[in-house]
Design a protein around this motif. Structure first.
Motif, PDB file in Angstrom:
ATOM      1  N   THR A 127       0.909  -1.324  -0.032  1.00 48.34           N
ATOM      2  CA  THR A 127       0.103  -0.014   0.078  1.00 48.34           C
ATOM      3  C   THR A 127       0.866   1.205   0.027  1.00 48.34           C
ATOM      4  O   THR A 127       1.116   1.796   1.037  1.00 48.34           O
ATOM      5  N   PRO A 128       1.229   1.727  -1.179  1.00 49.16           N
ATOM      6  CA  PRO A 128       2.175   2.785  -1.043  1.00 49.16           C
ATOM      7  C   PRO A 128       1.428   4.285  -0.761  1.00 49.16           C
ATOM      8  O   PRO A 128       1.440   4.975  -1.615  1.00 49.16           O
ATOM      9  N   ASN A 129       1.008   4.508   0.278  1.00 49.44           N
ATOM     10  CA  ASN A 129       0.397   5.623   0.838  1.00 49.44           C
ATOM     11  C   ASN A 129       1.001   6.391   1.785  1.00 49.44           C
ATOM     12  O   ASN A 129       0.453   7.156   2.534  1.00 49.44           O
ATOM     13  N   ASN A 130       2.336   6.112   1.938  1.00 48.91           N
ATOM     14  CA  ASN A 130       3.361   6.855   2.704  1.00 48.91           C
ATOM     15  C   ASN A 130       2.922   6.919   4.305  1.00 48.91           C
ATOM     16  O   ASN A 130       3.252   7.635   5.000  1.00 48.91           O
ATOM     17  N   ASP A 131       2.318   5.736   4.589  1.00 49.57           N
ATOM     18  CA  ASP A 131       2.141   5.561   6.069  1.00 49.57           C
ATOM     19  C   ASP A 131       2.932   4.979   6.856  1.00 49.57           C
ATOM     20  O   ASP A 131       2.958   4.884   8.026  1.00 49.57           O
ATOM     21  N   GLY A 132       3.948   4.666   6.169  1.00 46.19           N
ATOM     22  CA  GLY A 132       5.020   3.865   6.851  1.00 46.19           C
ATOM     23  C   GLY A 132       4.722   2.428   6.744  1.00 46.19           C
ATOM     24  O   GLY A 132       5.738   1.739   7.607  1.00 46.19           O
ATOM     25  N   LEU A 133       3.981   1.962   6.536  1.00 54.46           N
ATOM     26  CA  LEU A 133       3.682   0.449   6.692  1.00 54.46           C
ATOM     27  C   LEU A 133       3.367  -0.056   5.207  1.00 54.46           C
ATOM     28  O   LEU A 133       2.525   0.409   4.559  1.00 54.46           O
ATOM     29  N   ASN A 134       4.157  -0.960   5.012  1.00 57.30           N
ATOM     30  CA  ASN A 134       4.141  -1.787   3.781  1.00 57.30           C
ATOM     31  C   ASN A 134       4.087  -0.859   2.594  1.00 57.30           C
ATOM     32  O   ASN A 134       3.169  -0.998   1.631  1.00 57.30           O
ATOM     33  N   ASP A 135       4.894   0.204   2.330  1.00 60.38           N
ATOM     34  CA  ASP A 135       4.623   1.195   1.278  1.00 60.38           C
ATOM     35  C   ASP A 135       5.362   0.862   0.034  1.00 60.38           C
ATOM     36  O   ASP A 135       5.302   1.399  -0.716  1.00 60.38           O
ATOM     37  N   GLN A 167      11.968 -17.084  -9.596  1.00 59.70           N
ATOM     38  CA  GLN A 167      10.749 -17.101  -9.030  1.00 59.70           C
ATOM     39  C   GLN A 167       9.809 -16.184  -9.990  1.00 59.70           C
ATOM     40  O   GLN A 167      10.592 -15.084 -10.443  1.00 59.70           O
ATOM     41  N   LYS A 168       8.598 -16.397  -9.801  1.00 60.54           N
ATOM     42  CA  LYS A 168       7.615 -15.577 -10.382  1.00 60.54           C
ATOM     43  C   LYS A 168       6.375 -15.316  -9.832  1.00 60.54           C
ATOM     44  O   LYS A 168       5.927 -16.429  -9.049  1.00 60.54           O
ATOM     45  N   GLY A 169       5.734 -14.245  -9.607  1.00 62.69           N
ATOM     46  CA  GLY A 169       4.464 -14.251  -9.051  1.00 62.69           C
ATOM     47  C   GLY A 169       3.728 -12.777  -9.203  1.00 62.69           C
ATOM     48  O   GLY A 169       4.175 -12.113 -10.038  1.00 62.69           O
ATOM     49  N   THR A 170       2.842 -12.748  -8.412  1.00 61.28           N
ATOM     50  CA  THR A 170       2.144 -11.398  -8.424  1.00 61.28           C
ATOM     51  C   THR A 170       1.864 -10.805  -7.259  1.00 61.28           C
ATOM     52  O   THR A 170       1.668 -11.459  -6.315  1.00 61.28           O
ATOM     53  N   SER A 171       1.785  -9.487  -7.366  1.00 60.73           N
ATOM     54  CA  SER A 171       1.659  -8.751  -5.813  1.00 60.73           C
ATOM     55  C   SER A 171       0.544  -7.579  -6.168  1.00 60.73           C
ATOM     56  O   SER A 171       0.586  -7.081  -7.331  1.00 60.73           O
ATOM     57  N   VAL A 172      -0.280  -7.380  -5.422  1.00 62.49           N
ATOM     58  CA  VAL A 172      -1.603  -6.528  -5.616  1.00 62.49           C
ATOM     59  C   VAL A 172      -1.263  -5.080  -5.023  1.00 62.49           C
ATOM     60  O   VAL A 172      -0.459  -4.909  -3.800  1.00 62.49           O
ATOM     61  N   LEU A 173      -1.168  -3.945  -5.914  1.00 66.98           N
ATOM     62  CA  LEU A 173      -0.999  -2.712  -5.345  1.00 66.98           C
ATOM     63  C   LEU A 173      -2.596  -2.181  -4.914  1.00 66.98           C
ATOM     64  O   LEU A 173      -3.409  -2.183  -5.724  1.00 66.98           O
ATOM     65  N   VAL A 174      -2.462  -1.822  -3.357  1.00 66.88           N
ATOM     66  CA  VAL A 174      -3.744  -1.258  -2.935  1.00 66.88           C
ATOM     67  C   VAL A 174      -3.656  -0.231  -2.709  1.00 66.88           C
ATOM     68  O   VAL A 174      -2.765   0.715  -2.224  1.00 66.88           O
ATOM     69  N   ARG A 175      -4.507   0.936  -3.231  1.00 67.41           N
ATOM     70  CA  ARG A 175      -4.719   2.220  -3.111  1.00 67.41           C
ATOM     71  C   ARG A 175      -5.894   2.876  -2.006  1.00 67.41           C
ATOM     72  O   ARG A 175      -6.743   1.980  -1.795  1.00 67.41           O
TER      73      ARG A 175
END
Length: 697
Positions: A615-623, A689-697
């Protein structure tokens, strides 16, 4: 002065080369002559004042010495400490002029040698001859206090703009500076300056001037008349002066002098030995008529040349200065005085108020005997004879007088059956005596002890105590001292130089010691893992330098060790990454300590994984999106793609993280494909390795 290699092949013989070869061949032949027999130098045969050290020209601060021509001649090889001529080996005082002076106030000396021709090459070397004979410069390199033998042409000398106190011989194209740093002068010391001309060209002269510097080389004493005496028939008056005066300032018609009460009695005047030198300390006045018995004055006045008599520094004898003399029934000349002896003299000079017949002086010295604390043997006696008479007798000794005390010179009847006889034919009675005092010699040799320190070294210098010693002048790389046994702190190391000059006001001596000061450097250092994974062993390796005899480790886990090679360490599992201080303290054989501290990163997990979402929302958690815990990997490549396969982000540094943007534009929420490739440092295997990750807004 230039250099060349006589072994060079394919040499083009130009005029310049022929000049160099001529100089070196004549130098070599002269060296052979000097080594096989006692030879008279070419310069001595020239008979030109100032071309040998013993006839050095007296100069002072105000001197502007002009030499229009430089007669060709060569004396002997001279030491040039620290300098060698390629293929030749010796320096020479070629076509020289020598200058001398005494220092009356300590300081620096600056001077300029200006050739008449700008493309001419003059060189110089500077000596402290205090307590030494002038001829010792040919054998004692320790007397050298500065030099410039640069092959560059033009003006040369000593100046504050100089870089080194000594410049060695060079080729013209080397552009070695022609000015050296000013030498340091010591009050009461006597110095010699050699000016040497490289080329054989008598038409090329030079000027020598002294400007700048803080030393005073001008004799402050006022010139005066000392005494006067008439010759046997009363037609000549000999006048003695307190110092050397310029011969050229003496009016030939005698008008610089007057005898009150007798007008027009003086016919002429001439400085003694002025035909061979520039200056004199005695004048012979010829009288037109003999003086009758009685007491008289001879006084100074301004002569027909519009001056009185002037010394080498421009100081004149004041008008009206006078001395008395008498014309009476002649008595035998007495032992009048002795020139002040130098340190450890091997020669003594007796001065008489009236000239002595040279033929009456026994050549072997049998007219005299010397008694005192030390046995003294006279081996020769001679006068400075002119027309068979001399007012000085020089006694040559078998060995130097070095023991302190008072000595007596007594006149004897020599083996020739008579004592000395004056110019009037009167014999001085045997038994006449004169005393003189000698002080102990001094020794500048010193020892030193090095005390090693943790950051600095200390040196204790020691010079043995000599009776009568009054001064010590130490010069170190980092300062000076006037103490007898100084202690010096050194904070820098490497090549060092220490000089000691000792003096008792009569004798002086100099010692220079070069040494290498090695520092026992102590430096604590160690290697360790960049990070520590759970269930691993952490290894620590000492790489400290120095003479180490003890180690103390603190690993940050409550465990310590005093071993050079400590055991590997375990650390408890943690939930979040931490930094732990690891410290090593080392001690050397001088009880000095040094400490090194590093921080060990403890990580909670070393399993490589890519998050399923961020979650790239700059809250310092998992950005950010990046491979986690890739501590044990190499050759890593991490790439993120858009839905249509376009590369949005790629990196080879796992700590370089994707912030969910492309070309500074935030990307929409959704799933993004990634690829990860790396090599495990533990197994050596390459993993893809290959995979997908979800970008959450």
């Amino acid at each position: 002065m230039h250099y060349f290699n006589i072994y060079t092949t394919g040499l083009q013989v130009t005029d310049r080369t022929m000049q160099l070869l001529k100089n070196c061949i004549s130098t070599f032949l002269l060296g052979v002559a000097v080594n096989t027999a006692v030879a008279q130098s070419d310069c001595e045969l020239n008979g030109v004042r100032g071309q040998i050290p013993s006839t050095a020209i007296l100069v002072c601060n105000s001197t502007l010495f002009i030499q229009d021509t430089v007669p060709d001649c060569l004396n002997y090889p001279i030491p040039a400490p620290g300098c060698r001529l390629v293929g030749v080996g010796d320096y020479k005082d070629k076509n020289p002029f020598w200058f001398t002076f005494t220092c009356y106030r300590s300081g620096t000396l600056e001077f300029t040698i200006d050739p008449k021709k700008p493309d001419d090459d003059y060189n110089w070397q500077f000596y402290d001859i205090t307590g030494h004979g002038a001829s010792e410069i040919y054998s004692d390199g320790a007397l050298v206090r500065g030099a410039n033998w640069s092959g560059s042409t033009g003006k040369t000398g000593a100046s504050a703009s100089g870089i080194n106190f000594k410049e060695c011989a060079s080729a013209p194209g080397d552009n070695i500076p022609t000015f050296s740093t000013p030498p340091d002068l010591i009050e009461g010391h006597t110095y010699l300056l050699l000016v040497s001309h490289f080329y054989d060209n008598t038409e090329s002269g030079f000027t020598l001037s002294f400007k700048g510097g803080s030393a005073n080389i001008t004799d402050p004493a006022t010139p005066l008349l000392v005494n006067a005496s008439v010759n046997c028939d009363g037609t000549q008056l000999g006048v003695k002066l307190t110092k050397k005066m310029r011969c050229s300032s003496i009016a030939p018609d005698g008008s610089d002098f007057e005898i009150p009460g007798f007008n027009n009695i003086i016919g002429s005047a001439a400085g003694n030995e002025c035909s061979q030198r520039y200056d004199t300390d005695s004048v012979t006045i010829s009288l037109k008529n003999p003086l009758p018995p009685g007491n008289y004055n001879v006084a100074i006045k301004k002569g027909s040349d519009n001056n009185t008599i002037v010394d080498n520094c421009g100081n004149n004898i004041e008008e009206g200065n006078f001395t008395v003399f008498d014309v009476a029934v002649k008595k035998p000349v007495a032992l009048d005085s002795i020139t002040k002896p130098t340190c450890a003299p091997v020669m003594l000079q007796l001065v008489f108020e009236r000239n002595i017949q040279c033929s009456s002086v026994a050549p072997g010295g049998g007219d005299f005997i010397i008694t005192g604390p030390q046995p003294v043997t006279i081996v020769a006696a001679k006068g400075y004879c002119n027309n068979g008479i001399s007012y000085v007798i020089e006694l040559q000794l078998a060995s130097p007088i070095v023991q302190q005390g008072t000595y007596t010179i007594t006149l004897l009847k020599g083996i020739d059956g008579n004592a000395i006889t004056d110019q009037c034919g009167l014999e001085t009675p045997a038994g006449a005596a004169i005393t003189f005092t000698i002080k102990d010699t001094v020794n500048a040799n010193f020892t030193y002890t090095i005390f090693k320190g943790c950051r600095n070294d200390t040196i204790q210098y020691f010079n043995a105590l000599d009776n009568g010693k009054t001064s010590w002048n130490w010069q170190f790389d980092n300062g000076t001292s006037n103490s007898q046994n100084p202690t010096v702190l050194y904070s820098s190391f490497g090549n060092k130089k220490t000089q000691l000059i000792v003096s008792n006001g009569f004798c002086s001596d100099t010692t220079v010691v070069n040494f290498f000061l090695e520092h026992d450097s102590l430096k604590a250092a160690f290697t360790m893992p960049a990070e520590h994974c759970p269930d691993e062993l952490a290894y620590f390796t000492d790489i400290s330098t120095g003479n180490i005899n003890s180690w103390h480790w603190q690993f940050g886990n409550g465990i310590t060790s005093n071993l050079k090679i400590p055991p590997p360490q375990m650390y408890a599992a943690i939930n979040t990454n931490q930094l732990l201080p690891v410290q090593l303290i080392v001690q050397n054989d001088k009880a000095c300590y040094d400490t090194a501290t590093q921080y060990l990163k403890l990580v909670s997990n070393c399993f490589v994984a890519v998050p399923k979402a961020f979650t790239p929302n700059n809250d310092g958690l998992n950005d950010y999106l990046y491979p986690l815990n890739a501590y044990r990997t190499t050759e890593l490549e991490f790439t993120i793609f858009s839905r249509n396969g376009e590369v949005l982000f790629t990196t080879k540094d796992w700590t370089n993280k994707w912030d969910g943007s492309f070309k500074n534009q935030p990307q929409p929420a959704g799933a993004y494909t990634w690829q990860l490739k790396y090599t495990s440092t533990e197994t050596g295997k390459t993993i893809f390795q290959k995979g997908t990750s979800v970008l959450v807004r």
